[in-house]
Enzyme design. Sequence first.
Site, PDB file in Angstrom:
ATOM      1  N   ASN A 146       0.841  -1.191   0.000  1.00  0.00           N
ATOM      2  CA  ASN A 146       0.000   0.000   0.000  1.00  0.00           C
ATOM      3  C   ASN A 146       0.877   1.242   0.000  1.00  0.00           C
ATOM      4  O   ASN A 146       1.674   1.452   0.925  1.00  0.00           O
ATOM      5  CB  ASN A 146      -0.904   0.014   1.242  1.00  0.00           C
ATOM      6  CG  ASN A 146      -1.874   1.167   1.238  1.00  0.00           C
ATOM      7  OD1 ASN A 146      -2.657   1.320   0.304  1.00  0.00           O
ATOM      8  ND2 ASN A 146      -1.844   1.990   2.282  1.00  0.00           N
ATOM      9  N   GLU A 147       0.798   2.034  -1.055  1.00  0.00           N
ATOM     10  CA  GLU A 147       1.555   3.288  -1.191  1.00  0.00           C
ATOM     11  C   GLU A 147       3.062   3.098  -0.926  1.00  0.00           C
ATOM     12  O   GLU A 147       3.647   3.816  -0.109  1.00  0.00           O
ATOM     13  CB  GLU A 147       0.980   4.336  -0.237  1.00  0.00           C
ATOM     14  CG  GLU A 147      -0.492   4.639  -0.474  1.00  0.00           C
ATOM     15  CD  GLU A 147      -1.033   5.701   0.490  1.00  0.00           C
ATOM     16  OE1 GLU A 147      -0.251   6.167   1.339  1.00  0.00           O
ATOM     17  OE2 GLU A 147      -2.209   6.056   0.384  1.00  0.00           O
ATOM     18  N   PRO A 148       3.707   2.150  -1.616  1.00  0.00           N
ATOM     19  CA  PRO A 148       5.120   1.852  -1.326  1.00  0.00           C
ATOM     20  C   PRO A 148       6.092   2.958  -1.715  1.00  0.00           C
ATOM     21  O   PRO A 148       7.205   3.008  -1.193  1.00  0.00           O
ATOM     22  CB  PRO A 148       5.389   0.597  -2.157  1.00  0.00           C
ATOM     23  CG  PRO A 148       4.425   0.708  -3.304  1.00  0.00           C
ATOM     24  CD  PRO A 148       3.190   1.315  -2.710  1.00  0.00           C
ATOM     25  N   HIS A 157      -4.711   6.972  -4.687  1.00  0.00           N
ATOM     26  CA  HIS A 157      -5.383   7.513  -3.503  1.00  0.00           C
ATOM     27  C   HIS A 157      -5.340   9.036  -3.566  1.00  0.00           C
ATOM     28  O   HIS A 157      -4.260   9.621  -3.667  1.00  0.00           O
ATOM     29  CB  HIS A 157      -4.689   7.035  -2.228  1.00  0.00           C
ATOM     30  CG  HIS A 157      -4.809   5.558  -1.995  1.00  0.00           C
ATOM     31  ND1 HIS A 157      -4.055   4.878  -1.052  1.00  0.00           N
ATOM     32  CD2 HIS A 157      -5.603   4.627  -2.584  1.00  0.00           C
ATOM     33  CE1 HIS A 157      -4.383   3.603  -1.065  1.00  0.00           C
ATOM     34  NE2 HIS A 157      -5.319   3.422  -1.986  1.00  0.00           N
TER      35      HIS A 157
END
Length: 470
Positions: free
Chosen positions: A121-123, A203
């Site tokens: 997630n959102e690396p 996002h």
Amino acid sequence: MYGKISSLWISLLMSLILFCGEIHVRAYLGINWGRMATQKFVPSMVVDLLLQNGIPELRLFQPSFNVLDAFAETNIGLGITLQENFLRNIVEQKQMDDYIHERVKVYTDQGVKFRYVYVGNEPFTKSLYMKKQFNGTIRYLKMARDALDKFNLPDVKATTPHFTDILTNVSKPSEGDFREDIKGKMLEFLDCINRTGAPLFIHIFPIYSVNLYGFDVDFAFFDNKSKFKVVDGKNTYTNLFAFIYDTLVSALAKAGYGDMEIVVGQIGWPTDGYASASEKNAERFYRGLLQYIAKKEGTPLRPNRDIDMYLLGLTDENMVVTDYGPYQRHWGIYKHDGVPKYKIDFTLQDRDIKPSVAKGTVRMPNRWCVFDGKTDHNETLVLKDYDFACAKSDCSAFGAGATCDHLSFTEKVSYAYNMLYQMGNQDMKKCKLLGATLTTNNPSTPDCDFPIEILTAEVVNSGSGLTKKY
């Protein structure tokens, strides 16, 4: 003869449905359900809420067995997240295979309708990427895809959501590009998902972005009442969503993926923790957003298109980190007790209604732990207990301009004491603080609510040693 005719008509009807489905699939509106909270809805309650409110898709952050059980035969599209703490333990393909088998394959056979596996997630978010904390996304993404293929699950897409800070800080969408420090990784990532037909998940947090870009806050709303706008050649942007979306479109085009599908994985408006975060503004934001996607106008760079998205989120999470601000704990459309905060019509019909109330929550007794306000207490020790209570609970309502920012010293101490007490399921040991006392008189003020939590038997876990931290 009748049976043969009926079968023939059914076959023709199904063929027509499938044929039409290949031409156009209606855009969907989903929602995120994170469970980093001390009191959580039980899974069956969430299933009921989704069905009652006509929400067809859900993203899960903690895919515990008991949660997956609840979604069997519901026809709700499900996405599960392989979080970093799990991925760090993956050394060989068999470990990924075993996980996908127990969490996806087994439940697919039981009627759970999986759509996505989110690998991390959102690396590439700056705060993480700069620290080099986690840099194996693409490898794990390929491993997840291999595991899904091994179990003949081609319709379940593997992808990774990203935050808008993968983009350079630009003043016009046409200038959109990926950050230089991650551009190589992004190109490798885009090639990976492009080969498998998976979409790019982005996002978008408007309340954060308007501050980052220095835009008028009204630009975040679709009924922008300010004169602020962004003119980019022949295109004019009057809302932040279209601005961000087209900035990503431009970046993808420059990378050679101009037609790649984009799904908005998270978007919403918080209700507390910040000056502009309120229930009134959240209702205004969502009404404009849902009207916007219902019209199917798309954006200047992708006109007349459906835009799939997942709202953030179902409930508040009083245990999530607050790296970007206290408002991160207040994304919920629902309060912890299952009561909706404001009006929103998930069916995109723009009805002036509040969503269904969650059935089955049990409110704890009307008891509050408060500070007695006596002046003979050692102020240094009181402050020490106040800081302790906030550190172990949730004082995000004290954010600048938030609902409880205006409280007096005594009231703030009381709020902190009460949050520790409530988040500890009203355990008397949590009220053993300097000057603390129990009361049945509600200490809330007109603007600041001193909450009473709900009873919960739900525990966020996965039943597996590899994912015990979920």
